[in-house]
Design an enzyme around this catalytic site. Structure first.
Site, short mmCIF file in Angstrom:
data_model
loop_
_atom_site.label_atom_id
_atom_site.label_comp_id
_atom_site.label_asym_id
_atom_site.label_seq_id
_atom_site.Cartn_x
_atom_site.Cartn_y
_atom_site.Cartn_z
N HIS A 219 -12.38 13.10 -51.01
CA HIS A 219 -13.35 13.33 -49.93
C HIS A 219 -13.00 14.51 -49.03
O HIS A 219 -13.77 14.87 -48.15
CB HIS A 219 -13.50 12.08 -49.06
CG HIS A 219 -12.34 11.87 -48.12
ND1 HIS A 219 -11.19 11.24 -48.49
CD2 HIS A 219 -12.16 12.24 -46.83
CE1 HIS A 219 -10.34 11.20 -47.46
NE2 HIS A 219 -10.90 11.81 -46.44
C1 UD1 Z 1 -13.78 12.30 -41.76
C2 UD1 Z 1 -12.56 12.96 -41.13
C3 UD1 Z 1 -11.44 12.99 -42.15
C4 UD1 Z 1 -11.15 11.60 -42.69
C5 UD1 Z 1 -12.43 10.99 -43.23
C6 UD1 Z 1 -12.17 9.56 -43.61
C7 UD1 Z 1 -13.08 14.72 -39.50
C8 UD1 Z 1 -13.13 16.17 -39.23
N1 UD1 Z 1 -12.86 14.35 -40.76
O1 UD1 Z 1 -14.19 13.12 -42.84
O2 UD1 Z 1 -10.25 13.47 -41.51
O3 UD1 Z 1 -10.20 11.69 -43.71
O4 UD1 Z 1 -13.43 11.00 -42.21
O5 UD1 Z 1 -13.10 9.06 -44.48
O6 UD1 Z 1 -13.24 13.95 -38.59
N2 UD1 Z 1 -21.49 10.34 -44.44
C9 UD1 Z 1 -22.37 9.37 -44.85
N3 UD1 Z 1 -22.25 8.13 -44.31
C10 UD1 Z 1 -21.29 7.81 -43.39
C11 UD1 Z 1 -20.41 8.82 -42.99
C12 UD1 Z 1 -20.51 10.08 -43.53
O7 UD1 Z 1 -23.26 9.61 -45.65
O8 UD1 Z 1 -21.23 6.64 -42.96
C13 UD1 Z 1 -21.61 11.70 -45.06
C14 UD1 Z 1 -22.54 12.63 -44.26
O9 UD1 Z 1 -23.22 13.43 -45.17
C15 UD1 Z 1 -21.54 13.47 -43.48
C16 UD1 Z 1 -20.37 13.57 -44.44
O10 UD1 Z 1 -20.33 12.31 -45.10
O11 UD1 Z 1 -22.05 14.73 -43.14
C17 UD1 Z 1 -19.04 13.84 -43.78
O12 UD1 Z 1 -18.77 12.87 -42.77
P1 UD1 Z 1 -17.81 13.24 -41.55
O13 UD1 Z 1 -17.55 12.03 -40.75
O14 UD1 Z 1 -18.31 14.43 -40.81
O15 UD1 Z 1 -16.48 13.71 -42.24
P2 UD1 Z 1 -15.66 13.02 -43.42
O16 UD1 Z 1 -15.70 13.92 -44.59
O17 UD1 Z 1 -16.08 11.62 -43.58
N1 UDP Z 2 -10.64 2.72 -48.39
C1 UDP Z 2 -11.49 1.64 -48.54
N2 UDP Z 2 -12.51 1.75 -49.47
C2 UDP Z 2 -12.71 2.87 -50.21
C3 UDP Z 2 -11.82 3.96 -50.03
C4 UDP Z 2 -10.81 3.86 -49.10
O1 UDP Z 2 -11.33 0.60 -47.90
O2 UDP Z 2 -13.64 2.89 -51.01
C5 UDP Z 2 -9.56 2.63 -47.39
C6 UDP Z 2 -8.18 2.85 -47.95
O3 UDP Z 2 -7.66 1.64 -48.47
C7 UDP Z 2 -7.42 3.35 -46.72
C8 UDP Z 2 -8.47 4.11 -45.95
O4 UDP Z 2 -9.73 3.66 -46.45
O5 UDP Z 2 -6.96 2.26 -45.94
C9 UDP Z 2 -8.34 5.59 -46.18
O6 UDP Z 2 -9.43 6.24 -45.64
P1 UDP Z 2 -9.97 7.64 -46.17
O7 UDP Z 2 -9.46 7.91 -47.51
O8 UDP Z 2 -11.45 7.63 -45.97
O9 UDP Z 2 -9.40 8.66 -45.09
P2 UDP Z 2 -7.98 9.34 -44.79
O10 UDP Z 2 -6.93 8.30 -44.86
O11 UDP Z 2 -7.79 10.44 -45.77
O12 UDP Z 2 -8.16 9.90 -43.42
#
Ligand code: UD1
Ligand code: UDP
Length: 382
Positions: A219
């Site tokens: 992601h």
């Molecule tokens: C964010 C964090 C990242 C973290 C990740 C965990 C920042 C800058 N990044 O990245 O550090 O590792 O969360 O998962 O804060 N979207 C959906 N549904 C949701 C949420 C997001 O469809 O419920 C889609 C949207 O298209 C959105 C994109 O995901 O634009 C990115 O979401 P965003 O929260 O901006 O950043 P992440 O890539 O999730």
């Molecule tokens: N996780 C989850 N379901 C998923 C993928 C990840 O519950 O389908 C959990 C995972 O076990 C961990 C956390 O989400 O505890 C990690 O989050 P993510 O990978 O979104 O973000 P990051 O840790 O890179 O910020």
């Protein structure tokens, strides 16, 4: 009684917050009152609500519904909402997790209002300032009062940046206190793993057998948004599944799902979609994720949290990034940095196929980091 305002927003923060909320409820309810603010950064049920239900986290007292958007728009909406709540609630301190835009918004709003910041997961560095997370965590650390680092490497990073060791209190923005305290995610994995294997059917639902599949998550923005990198990652996944005849399960983040068909070449997209060994599914609940992790043969990921959970469950991990904040994992030999490089990824997979004895020394505390954090908050925040 002190009032603590917790900011959560992204999936991993909701999960991490369960450990502190549990410690407060079980041991400190008479001394700490927690108010939870969800920024709404993640909002799909399977990215947010599922964790509240499954991990027994209290429903947030506030939801800012900030949603998705550019960094500026998203962060600004959160700052605006958090500031209003700080004015109303007048907490003794604010708790921020990790390095997301929700963390940054909390850090800006609280520091400007002189509300002491407790930063959990302080000190982690990738030394790559093109990552939004690296900027968020540096800024948050600079304005925090109590900084809790889960690892020795994180603690040492803070020392190198000029934070002091053994400085006497009282602690404040000008005299911050740093700790090496263990990892709240390890608290959670220990706490929840005892009953998840019995309560989930995620393996049978996906036709998976213990030890006979690879778990993949992707992601990170530089992987999803760069077609060259995304193609290299999926080419590697496709190749490993074909050459090693192994199943691959990918609970895919919505960010990646939305970009897959546009950023993969039509040929690769079709190859991945028609490969019966590769299963792309929606994000799963934490219990299902733990079950997938602990029963896998190997994990490939660009997630920070999943890298660590691979280690907690003694699984080899191929890190799909050019660096990691969790350097101890690589030093232990159980994780390899392979970037989005097909050659390196396949080589790492073959290496782990041959390696029989990996070592997983204790690196992340004793499963009681949250209790320690609560005690230090009570000692040092007035
Ligand atoms: C964010 C964090 C990242 C973290 C990740 C965990 C920042 C800058 N990044 O990245 O550090 O590792 O969360 O998962 O804060 N979207 C959906 N549904 C949701 C949420 C997001 O469809 O419920 C889609 C949207 O298209 C959105 C994109 O995901 O634009 C990115 O979401 P965003 O929260 O901006 O950043 P992440 O890539 O999730
Ligand atoms: N996780 C989850 N379901 C998923 C993928 C990840 O519950 O389908 C959990 C995972 O076990 C961990 C956390 O989400 O505890 C990690 O989050 P993510 O990978 O979104 O973000 P990051 O840790 O890179 O910020």
């Amino acid at each position: 009684m002190i009032k603590l305002l917790t900011i959560i927003g992204a999936r991993p923060q909701i999960i991490k917050s369960a450990a502190l909320s549990r410690a407060i409820k079980d041991k400190f309810a008479h001394k700490i009152h927690e108010v939870i603010v969800h920024t709404g950064q993640h909002y799909d049920d399977n990215m947010s609500q599922v964790f509240f239900d499954e991990m027994d986290i209290s429903q947030p007292n506030y939801n800012l519904n900030a949603g998705s958007g550019s960094h500026g728009k998203q962060t600004a909406a959160m700052i605006d909402g958090i500031e209003e709540i700080l004015l109303k609630e007048k907490p003794n301190c604010i708790v921020l997790y990790g390095d997301t835009n929700s963390t940054l918004a909390g850090a800006i709003a609280a520091s400007k209002m002189q509300v002491p910041i407790i930063h959990i997961e302080a000190g982690l560095r990738s030394f790559n300032k093109s990552m939004p997370e690296e900027l968020n965590r540096i800024i948050c650390d600079r304005v925090s009062t109590l900084l809790f680092s889960p690892t020795k490497a994180g603690f040492n990073n803070l020392l190198k940046e000029g934070f002091k060791k053994n400085n006497p209190g009282p602690y404040s923005l000008d005299n911050p206190k740093i700790y090496h305290c263990g990892d709240v995610m390890f608290d959670n994995s220990l706490f929840f793993s005892s009953f998840t294997n019995h309560s989930t059917t995620v393996l049978s639902d996906n036709d998976l057998e213990t030890g006979k599949y690879v778990l993949v998550t992707i992601h990170r923005n530089n992987n999803t948004d760069d077609p060259l990198r995304l193609n290299a990652l999926f080419r590697s996944i496709n190749r490993i599944s074909v050459e090693s005849k192994i199943k691959i399960i990918i609970p895919l983040h919505p960010r990646t799902s939305k970009l897959l068909s546009t950023n993969l070449t039509p040929d690769l997209y079709s190859a991945v979609k028609t490969n019966e060994q590769i299963k792309i599914i929606s994000p799963v609940s934490f219990f299902n994720m733990i079950a997938l992790e602990r029963n896998s043969f190997l994990i490939m990921t660009d997630s920070g949290g999943v890298q660590k959970e691979a280690y907690f469950f003694n699984k080899p991990c191929i890190i799909l990034r050019s660096e990691t904040e969790w350097t101890e994992l690589v030093k232990s030999g159980s994780a390899v940095i392979a970037d989005a490089d097909e050659g390196k990824i396949v080589k790492a997979f073959l290496h782990f196929k041959k390696s029989k004895k990996l070592k997983f020394p204790d690196l992340f505390g004793d499963g009681n980091a949250a209790g320690f954090i609560c005690k230090e908050i009570l000692k040092n925040i007035k």
